[in-house]
Scaffold this active site. Structure first.
Site, PDB file in Angstrom:
ATOM      1  N   SER A  54      -3.936  -2.711  -0.471  1.00  0.00           N
ATOM      2  CA  SER A  54      -2.881  -3.598   0.021  1.00  0.00           C
ATOM      3  C   SER A  54      -3.502  -4.919   0.456  1.00  0.00           C
ATOM      4  O   SER A  54      -4.414  -4.943   1.285  1.00  0.00           O
ATOM      5  CB  SER A  54      -2.183  -2.914   1.198  1.00  0.00           C
ATOM      6  OG  SER A  54      -1.141  -3.718   1.672  1.00  0.00           O
ATOM      7  N   ALA A  55      -2.977  -6.039  -0.087  1.00  0.00           N
ATOM      8  CA  ALA A  55      -3.638  -7.339   0.096  1.00  0.00           C
ATOM      9  C   ALA A  55      -3.726  -7.799   1.552  1.00  0.00           C
ATOM     10  O   ALA A  55      -4.685  -8.459   1.945  1.00  0.00           O
ATOM     11  CB  ALA A  55      -2.891  -8.399  -0.724  1.00  0.00           C
ATOM     12  N   HIS A  56      -2.709  -7.443   2.358  1.00  0.00           N
ATOM     13  CA  HIS A  56      -2.679  -8.032   3.707  1.00  0.00           C
ATOM     14  C   HIS A  56      -3.728  -7.462   4.653  1.00  0.00           C
ATOM     15  O   HIS A  56      -3.886  -7.934   5.775  1.00  0.00           O
ATOM     16  CB  HIS A  56      -1.279  -7.939   4.315  1.00  0.00           C
ATOM     17  CG  HIS A  56      -0.839  -6.586   4.765  1.00  0.00           C
ATOM     18  ND1 HIS A  56      -0.782  -6.231   6.087  1.00  0.00           N
ATOM     19  CD2 HIS A  56      -0.421  -5.504   4.078  1.00  0.00           C
ATOM     20  CE1 HIS A  56      -0.314  -4.982   6.189  1.00  0.00           C
ATOM     21  NE2 HIS A  56      -0.097  -4.522   4.980  1.00  0.00           N
TER      22      HIS A  56
ATOM     23  N   GLY B  12       0.827  -1.213   0.000  1.00  0.00           N
ATOM     24  CA  GLY B  12       0.000   0.000   0.000  1.00  0.00           C
ATOM     25  C   GLY B  12       0.856   1.256   0.000  1.00  0.00           C
ATOM     26  O   GLY B  12       0.543   2.239  -0.678  1.00  0.00           O
ATOM     27  N   SER B  13       1.948   1.217   0.732  1.00  0.00           N
ATOM     28  CA  SER B  13       2.830   2.397   0.794  1.00  0.00           C
ATOM     29  C   SER B  13       3.384   2.725  -0.591  1.00  0.00           C
ATOM     30  O   SER B  13       3.453   3.896  -0.975  1.00  0.00           O
ATOM     31  CB  SER B  13       4.001   2.149   1.748  1.00  0.00           C
ATOM     32  OG  SER B  13       3.531   1.856   3.038  1.00  0.00           O
TER      33      SER B  13
ATOM     34  N   ASN C 116      -7.175   4.635   9.314  1.00  0.00           N
ATOM     35  CA  ASN C 116      -6.671   3.398   9.905  1.00  0.00           C
ATOM     36  C   ASN C 116      -6.740   3.379  11.425  1.00  0.00           C
ATOM     37  O   ASN C 116      -6.686   2.318  12.024  1.00  0.00           O
ATOM     38  CB  ASN C 116      -5.229   3.140   9.442  1.00  0.00           C
ATOM     39  CG  ASN C 116      -4.359   4.364   9.516  1.00  0.00           C
ATOM     40  OD1 ASN C 116      -4.660   5.403   8.904  1.00  0.00           O
ATOM     41  ND2 ASN C 116      -3.294   4.278  10.263  1.00  0.00           N
TER      42      ASN C 116
ATOM     43  N   GLN D  97      -7.393   0.811   3.950  1.00  0.00           N
ATOM     44  CA  GLN D  97      -8.278   0.271   4.998  1.00  0.00           C
ATOM     45  C   GLN D  97      -9.701   0.025   4.479  1.00  0.00           C
ATOM     46  O   GLN D  97     -10.480  -0.663   5.137  1.00  0.00           O
ATOM     47  CB  GLN D  97      -8.345   1.231   6.194  1.00  0.00           C
ATOM     48  CG  GLN D  97      -7.042   1.338   6.963  1.00  0.00           C
ATOM     49  CD  GLN D  97      -6.656   0.063   7.712  1.00  0.00           C
ATOM     50  OE1 GLN D  97      -7.496  -0.776   8.028  1.00  0.00           O
ATOM     51  NE2 GLN D  97      -5.384  -0.087   7.996  1.00  0.00           N
TER      52      GLN D  97
ATOM     53  N   THR E 282      10.300  -7.985 -11.634  1.00  0.00           N
ATOM     54  CA  THR E 282       9.603  -9.243 -11.865  1.00  0.00           C
ATOM     55  C   THR E 282       8.456  -9.349 -10.872  1.00  0.00           C
ATOM     56  O   THR E 282       8.632  -9.117  -9.676  1.00  0.00           O
ATOM     57  CB  THR E 282      10.579 -10.430 -11.714  1.00  0.00           C
ATOM     58  OG1 THR E 282      11.621 -10.256 -12.672  1.00  0.00           O
ATOM     59  CG2 THR E 282       9.878 -11.769 -11.945  1.00  0.00           C
TER      60      THR E 282
ATOM     61  N   CYS F 118       1.944   1.358  12.591  1.00  0.00           N
ATOM     62  CA  CYS F 118       3.211   1.971  12.195  1.00  0.00           C
ATOM     63  C   CYS F 118       3.723   2.901  13.268  1.00  0.00           C
ATOM     64  O   CYS F 118       4.894   3.186  13.332  1.00  0.00           O
ATOM     65  CB  CYS F 118       3.017   2.723  10.891  1.00  0.00           C
ATOM     66  SG  CYS F 118       2.075   1.783   9.710  1.00  0.00           S
TER      67      CYS F 118
HETATM   68  N1  PLP Z   1      -2.428   3.490   4.126  1.00  0.00           N
HETATM   69  C1  PLP Z   1      -3.167   3.128   5.179  1.00  0.00           C
HETATM   70  C2  PLP Z   1      -4.430   3.876   5.471  1.00  0.00           C
HETATM   71  C3  PLP Z   1      -2.779   2.059   5.986  1.00  0.00           C
HETATM   72  O1  PLP Z   1      -3.523   1.713   7.038  1.00  0.00           O
HETATM   73  C4  PLP Z   1      -1.573   1.374   5.675  1.00  0.00           C
HETATM   74  C5  PLP Z   1      -1.091   0.281   6.541  1.00  0.00           C
HETATM   75  O2  PLP Z   1      -1.405   0.186   7.708  1.00  0.00           O
HETATM   76  C6  PLP Z   1      -0.850   1.780   4.544  1.00  0.00           C
HETATM   77  C7  PLP Z   1      -1.305   2.844   3.791  1.00  0.00           C
HETATM   78  C8  PLP Z   1       0.414   1.078   4.145  1.00  0.00           C
HETATM   79  O3  PLP Z   1       0.144  -0.186   3.605  1.00  0.00           O
HETATM   80  P1  PLP Z   1       1.306  -1.279   3.526  1.00  0.00           P
HETATM   81  O4  PLP Z   1       1.483  -1.819   4.898  1.00  0.00           O
HETATM   82  O5  PLP Z   1       0.813  -2.325   2.586  1.00  0.00           O
HETATM   83  O6  PLP Z   1       2.507  -0.581   2.999  1.00  0.00           O
END
Ligand code: PLP
Length: 394
Positions: free
Chosen positions: A200-202, A72-73, A152, A180, A238, A326
């Protein structure tokens, strides 16, 4: 050893078993490089395209508008840096909010160093932006609005459709960090006039280390990673084939079961909050009452230190968060809680519980029982609390 009870689904989720089953062949059977022309390469490529279609279907766009990334980042970096740099000749002003994830806030810092001017919108006590404020902050130099779909920490969901309308009417590109929201909220990028979206998949029972970005056809967005020609020349490297297959599978499953999943989480969350309200005094529930992610609960416990609360919960086998994943480990109060107007000392006593698929009512009862005991113990050791009780008893 206590059984682990996991209440931190906004930090990450376990990979769903069926998602994992779909991924496994791509590690050691269909392991070809998707750029190779022989059969196992072609099979890998086919799997990526199938995942792309699943993602596109989930948010109502064309498969050609989806690009896979590493997280996601990265998608957030791609959207902001890519759009800002590609549209520099049109203007240098970007609008975002004070409550974004660091993936957005720190990218904005980088862009500021490149000469971009960033406006950070305030939010109200529920975490919502003010639409008139957004309109008033737009200038003829504004090229990008980036506002998160759902927060988040407090779960507040922004009026995305209204923001999309405004952006469209002013011909400004609109990105939303939906990390989110995807898998938790219905999303239709066409109806909502979203130009770019990060996921973001996780966060929805897929694997870690794989994300995606939707870039509306026609939106000018530079690549940020140089190298080979993967992802239509937009994202070199890749591909993480198994991860991408997992993302596609997870997003499809999430949207297939969205209604029942939402209902389950909302029920658990509402039960949890009512039990906490009933059994623990001096608390404040944060986030919007209704426009909130169904599984999110963010509560400030007065006269309690959030880190101490987390450690005590951990000893009981409970996984939760004091703010965003984070920022945990830092003793600074969360920027989101400060932005909604909480004083430092209240913000520091905050617990984020995010419910998920495997949680049960029994888990919630256990959690509340532990909280009642731990919060009281911590308060009994707080001079501020004891002073307060002395005063109120006089
Ligand atoms: N944006 C939001 C709102 C998030 O909650 C998060 C992760 O907690 C991210 C971005 C970053 O995602 P990733 O952990 O896949 O880099």
């Amino acid at each position: 050893m206590n059984k682990i009870r996991y209440f931190d689904h906004a930090a990450t989720t376990a990979v769903d078993e069926q998602v994992l089953n779909e991924m496994i062949p791509y590690f050691s059977i269909e392991y070809g490089n998707p750029s190779s022309i022989y059969s196992i390469g072609r099979n890998a490529k086919k799997a990526i395209e199938e995942a792309r279609s699943r993602v596109a279907h989930a948010i109502n766009c064309d498969a050609k508008e989806i690009y896979f990334t590493g997280c996601g980042s990265e998608s957030d970096n791609f959207a902001l840096k890519g759009v800002a740099r590609a549209n520099r000749s049109k203007g240098n002003h970007i609008i975002t909010t004070k409550i974004e994830h660091p993936a957005i806030l720190n990218t904005c810092k980088t862009l500021k160093n490149e000469g971009f001017i960033i406006t950070y919108l305030d939010v109200d006590e529920n975490g919502l932006i003010n639409i008139d404020d957004l309109k008033n902050r737009i200038t003829d130099k504004t090229i990008l609005i980036s506002i998160m779909f759902a927060n988040n920490e407090i779960g507040t969901i922004q009026p995305i459709e209204e923001i999309g309308k405004i952006a469209k009417s002013k011909n400004i590109i609109f990105h939303t960090d939906s990390v989110q929201a995807v898998g938790n909220v219905e999303i239709d990028v066409r109806r909502m006039n979203i130009d770019l979206l990060s996921m973001s998949a996780h966060k929805f029972y897929g694997p870690k280390g794989v994300g995606a970005i939707y870039i509306r056809n026609g939106v000018k967005c530079n690549k940020i990673q140089d190298g080979g020609h993967q992802e239509k020349n937009k994202r070199a490297g890749t591909e993480n084939v198994a991860g991408i297959v997992g993302l596609g599978s997870a997003v499809q499953r999430a949207y297939k079961n969205l209604k029942s999943y939402n209902a389950k989480l909302r029920k658990l969350r509402d039960y949890y909050e009512s039990e906490v309200e009933k059994n623990i005094p001096y608390i404040k529930i944060n986030g919007h009452k209704t426009n909130r992610l169904p599984g999110n609960s963010n509560i400030s416990f007065k006269f309690v230190d959030g880190e101490a609360l987390l450690l005590n919960l951990d000893m009981k086998g409970i996984c939760a968060s004091a703010g965003s994943a984070c920022s945990s480990g830092s003793t600074e109060p969360s920027h989101v809680l400060l932005a909604i107007g909480l004083p430092d000392n209240i913000a520091k006593g905050t617990l984020r519980i995010t419910f998920g698929m495997e949680n049960t009512k029994d888990d919630v009862d256990y959690l509340v029982n532990c909280l009642v005991e731990i919060v009281q113990n911590l308060r009994n050791n707080s001079s501020e609390y004891l002073e307060f009780i002395n005063k109120t008893n006089k």
